[in-house]
Design a protein around this motif. Structure first.
Motif, PDB file in Angstrom:
ATOM      1  N   ASP A   1       0.812  -1.198   0.029  1.00  0.00           N
ATOM      2  CA  ASP A   1      -0.140   0.218  -0.059  1.00  0.00           C
ATOM      3  C   ASP A   1       0.788   1.295  -0.038  1.00  0.00           C
ATOM      4  OD1 ASP A   1      -2.566  -1.404   1.843  1.00  0.00           O
ATOM      5  OD2 ASP A   1      -2.453  -1.684   0.093  1.00  0.00           O
ATOM      6  N   LEU A   2       1.861   1.135   0.636  1.00  0.00           N
ATOM      7  CA  LEU A   2       2.830   2.483   0.798  1.00  0.00           C
ATOM      8  C   LEU A   2       3.529   2.597  -0.451  1.00  0.00           C
ATOM      9  CD1 LEU A   2       4.327   2.177   4.667  1.00  0.00           C
ATOM     10  CD2 LEU A   2       2.203   3.478   3.683  1.00  0.00           C
TER      11      LEU A   2
ATOM     12  N   ASN B   1       5.853  11.931  -0.199  1.00  0.00           N
ATOM     13  CA  ASN B   1       4.342  12.454  -0.105  1.00  0.00           C
ATOM     14  C   ASN B   1       3.916  11.127  -0.941  1.00  0.00           C
ATOM     15  OD1 ASN B   1       2.355  14.374  -2.129  1.00  0.00           O
ATOM     16  ND2 ASN B   1       2.143  13.881   0.109  1.00  0.00           N
ATOM     17  N   GLY B   2       2.508  11.061  -0.288  1.00  0.00           N
ATOM     18  CA  GLY B   2       1.830   9.710  -0.931  1.00  0.00           C
ATOM     19  C   GLY B   2       0.067   9.815  -0.724  1.00  0.00           C
ATOM     20  N   VAL B   3      -0.516   9.149  -1.278  1.00  0.00           N
ATOM     21  CA  VAL B   3      -2.116   9.205  -1.200  1.00  0.00           C
ATOM     22  C   VAL B   3      -2.237   7.715  -1.148  1.00  0.00           C
ATOM     23  CG1 VAL B   3      -4.390   9.734  -2.175  1.00  0.00           C
ATOM     24  CG2 VAL B   3      -2.275  11.361  -2.448  1.00  0.00           C
ATOM     25  N   LEU B   4      -2.922   7.192  -0.040  1.00  0.00           N
ATOM     26  CA  LEU B   4      -3.242   5.897   0.221  1.00  0.00           C
ATOM     27  C   LEU B   4      -4.417   5.429  -0.755  1.00  0.00           C
ATOM     28  CD1 LEU B   4      -3.590   5.427   4.429  1.00  0.00           C
ATOM     29  CD2 LEU B   4      -1.702   4.667   2.588  1.00  0.00           C
TER      30      LEU B   4
ATOM     31  N   ASN C   1      13.002  -5.686   5.389  1.00  0.00           N
ATOM     32  CA  ASN C   1      14.366  -5.721   4.991  1.00  0.00           C
ATOM     33  C   ASN C   1      15.224  -4.700   5.642  1.00  0.00           C
ATOM     34  OD1 ASN C   1      13.697  -7.667   3.117  1.00  0.00           O
ATOM     35  ND2 ASN C   1      13.487  -6.414   1.542  1.00  0.00           N
ATOM     36  N   GLY C   2      15.099  -4.777   6.769  1.00  0.00           N
ATOM     37  CA  GLY C   2      15.963  -3.935   7.686  1.00  0.00           C
ATOM     38  C   GLY C   2      15.546  -2.443   7.792  1.00  0.00           C
ATOM     39  N   GLU C   3      14.505  -1.961   7.244  1.00  0.00           N
ATOM     40  CA  GLU C   3      14.053  -0.824   6.909  1.00  0.00           C
ATOM     41  C   GLU C   3      12.691  -0.648   7.578  1.00  0.00           C
ATOM     42  OE1 GLU C   3      14.233   2.028   3.044  1.00  0.00           O
ATOM     43  OE2 GLU C   3      12.640   0.713   2.888  1.00  0.00           O
ATOM     44  N   LEU C   4      12.421   0.615   8.207  1.00  0.00           N
ATOM     45  CA  LEU C   4      11.326   0.974   8.753  1.00  0.00           C
ATOM     46  C   LEU C   4      10.667   2.132   8.132  1.00  0.00           C
ATOM     47  CD1 LEU C   4      11.902   1.050  12.678  1.00  0.00           C
ATOM     48  CD2 LEU C   4       9.921  -0.024  11.506  1.00  0.00           C
ATOM     49  N   LEU C   5       9.404   1.864   7.831  1.00  0.00           N
ATOM     50  CA  LEU C   5       8.618   3.057   7.315  1.00  0.00           C
ATOM     51  C   LEU C   5       7.773   3.768   8.068  1.00  0.00           C
ATOM     52  CD1 LEU C   5       7.924   1.134   3.819  1.00  0.00           C
ATOM     53  CD2 LEU C   5       9.789   2.781   4.202  1.00  0.00           C
ATOM     54  N   LEU C   6       7.854   4.891   8.625  1.00  0.00           N
ATOM     55  CA  LEU C   6       6.786   5.488   9.346  1.00  0.00           C
ATOM     56  C   LEU C   6       5.797   6.503   8.543  1.00  0.00           C
ATOM     57  CD1 LEU C   6       9.626   6.592  12.111  1.00  0.00           C
ATOM     58  CD2 LEU C   6       8.124   4.708  11.972  1.00  0.00           C
TER      59      LEU C   6
END
Length: 516
Positions: free
Chosen positions: A294-295, A318-321, A369-374
């Protein structure tokens, strides 16, 4: 809806909805002595709370009498789309809430009905249920989120100055004894004309709040509802299987096998592309987890054209769900420590429960994969940093600067003293202050934040933050405390007032420290 069902909220999270009778109603009578007296009135309505998760719902709805039908400035979430983030109103608000438990609003439990006057802290509240009309008057519990319709009666006696609220299963006769009975003089609360209707909000759990029908009357009981004419609720869950499936199944098997073989490789590649790390303990964190897919689609694959900014911990996009059309900001943070990831995510989820008008709302996270998305609320006007230090950009007037500084001070007071735990931000600076569409300052980026319980001492940790904002004692003790945040706020205050960076150079290119 087409069948006459009134849907206050749909399955979109963090939403609010309102529905009011289009014409204002006159709630006050003037006596011979020119005294305004509240009229007797009666309201009856049938509601239903439907969640995508059986037995679990979020927020709730309220029957409302308000001086205006325009509540667009009210907050959603625990504020029910009714009041602002202060939880109070200037006056003339009567509400009967049907909601879950919110500790900061002193709610009694997660399944209750309450009477509210000019506030979301109930004057009186009781668990949902009704008193049976039998000899022992036994109390029968009702689950508000059972997906079954229920009926509510709200009756005000102008002479006796008493408000009664009664709850019962749909089509059951009105119980003789009300669930709530409050002595209250609405003459001091009601305006001459008021609007009657409903307000509702949803939270992190996707929940639908419906009103199937309602009636209202002055100086007498509300007209009874004709249950045969009430609309039916939409089906929730999988649809019943068609018999055609069993008839055509033998013929479809060969086509199905061929289709599976044809798309297996494509599906495998797609799943591998969006694969995520998921641990068993993450189930405790529920809806705060976003799907990477989704992200990815929301940000167009994290394209550079969607980059809002770049910091020491990564880029912000920037994004739109895709489903809710909610505009968001996604921050990519490297975090390779599997040992510390559980604690880090637990703190992220805790910070996600913070609610303050001057905080950037943290909606959730994704780990891959060792990455966080906040995932944060999107702030239309970007960071304060570009307004202070971009000579070619727009300038801020003094009232705007004062409003921003005051807002950030208010958010720090909430983090340090007013929330259920002490939250130390540890990176207060102009680039972490974001501006919404109305140019209100909102403190963001809680990637370095630390939490501990009130009354306990902060633990020693690595010294983190931004040079120029660090308190002197941090280098000696290594302890993040509210005082260290306040020191950084003081540097931020100087920066806003004079427009200089904390560390820079003077006109002769000599190093300059703003605090000095």
């Amino acid at each position: 809806m087409p069948n006459g069902l009134l849907a206050l909220t749909n399955f979109t999270s963090q939403e609010k909805g309102h529905a009011f009778h289009p014409a204002p109603l006159r709630f006050l009578n003037t006596t011979a002595s020119s005294t305004a007296v509240a009229r007797s009135f009666s309201a009856s309505f049938v509601f239903a709370i439907v969640s995508v998760v059986d037995g679990l719902s979020d927020q709730g709805l309220a029957f409302v009498v308000a001086p205006t039908s325009d509540l667009s400035s009210a907050n959603g979430g625990q504020y029910l789309g009714l009041l602002n983030a202060n939880g109070t109103a200037s006056g003339h608000i009567l509400a009967v809430e049907i909601t879950i438990r919110n500790p900061e609003l002193s709610d009694i439990n997660s399944n209750h009905v309450g009477i509210n006057v000019n506030s979301l802290i109930s004057q009186q509240a009781k668990p949902a249920g009704y008193y049976a009309d039998d000899d022992d008057m036994a109390f029968r519990d009702l689950m508000l989120n059972s997906r079954r319709p229920m009926q509510v009666w709200v009756d005000y006696d102008g002479e006796g100055r008493r408000l009664n609220v009664t709850l019962a299963p749909v089509q059951a006769p009105k119980p003789k004894y009300p669930l709530l009975s409050e002595a209250i003089d609405l003459s001091t609360i009601m305006a001459d004309t008021m609007y009657a209707g409903f307000s509702s909000s949803s939270g992190m759990v996707s929940t639908h709040h419906y009103v199937l029908g309602w009636s209202f009357s002055f100086d007498g009981p509300a007209p009874p509802l004709d249950f045969s004419k009430l609309p039916s609720l939409p089906h929730v869950g999988p649809k019943p299987r068609s018999k055609i499936l069993y008839i055509t199944l033998p013929l479809a098997i060969m086509l199905l096998i061929a289709a599976v073989l044809a798309v297996t490789f494509i599906v495998w590649r797609r799943r591998h592309r969006f694969a995520e790390v998921r641990e068993d303990w993450e189930e405790d964190f529920g809806p705060h987890r976003f799907a990477y897919k989704d992200l990815f689609h929301a940000t167009d694959g994290f394209k550079n054209r969607n980059v809002l900014g770049v910091g020491g911990f990564g880029k912000v996009y920037n994004g739109v769900l895709p489903v809710s059309n909610l505009e968001i900001a996604v921050k990519r943070v490297s975090h390779d420590s599997r040992q510390g990831i559980r604690k880090f995510i637990a703190e992220v989820v805790s910070i996600g429960r913070l609610r303050h008008r001057n905080l950037t709302q943290l909606l959730g996270y994704c780990w891959r994969n060792g990455e966080l998305l906040l995932v944060y609320d999107y702030m239309a006007n970007g960071s304060l940093d570009k307004y202070l230090h971009n000579k070619n950009g727009p300038a801020l007037c003094w009232p705007q600067r004062y409003l921003i500084v005051k807002g950030i001070a208010s958010s720090l007071l909430y983090l340090h003293e007013d929330w259920e735990q002490v939250v130390i931000h540890r990176d207060i600076k102009a680039s972490n202050v974001l501006l919404d569409r109305e140019m209100n300052g909102r403190l963001g980026d809680f990637g370095l934040a630390r939490l501990y319980d009130h009354g306990t001492n902060a633990q020693t940790t690595h010294v983190v933050g931004t040079m120029g904002y660090l308190a002197p004692e941090l280098m000696r003790t290594g302890k993040a405390t509210p005082s260290a945040d306040v020191f950084a706020f003081g540097v931020f205050l100087l920066e806003v007032v004079c427009g200089r960076r904390p560390i820079g150079s003077d006109e002769h290119n000599n190093p300059m420290v703003l605090v000095d």
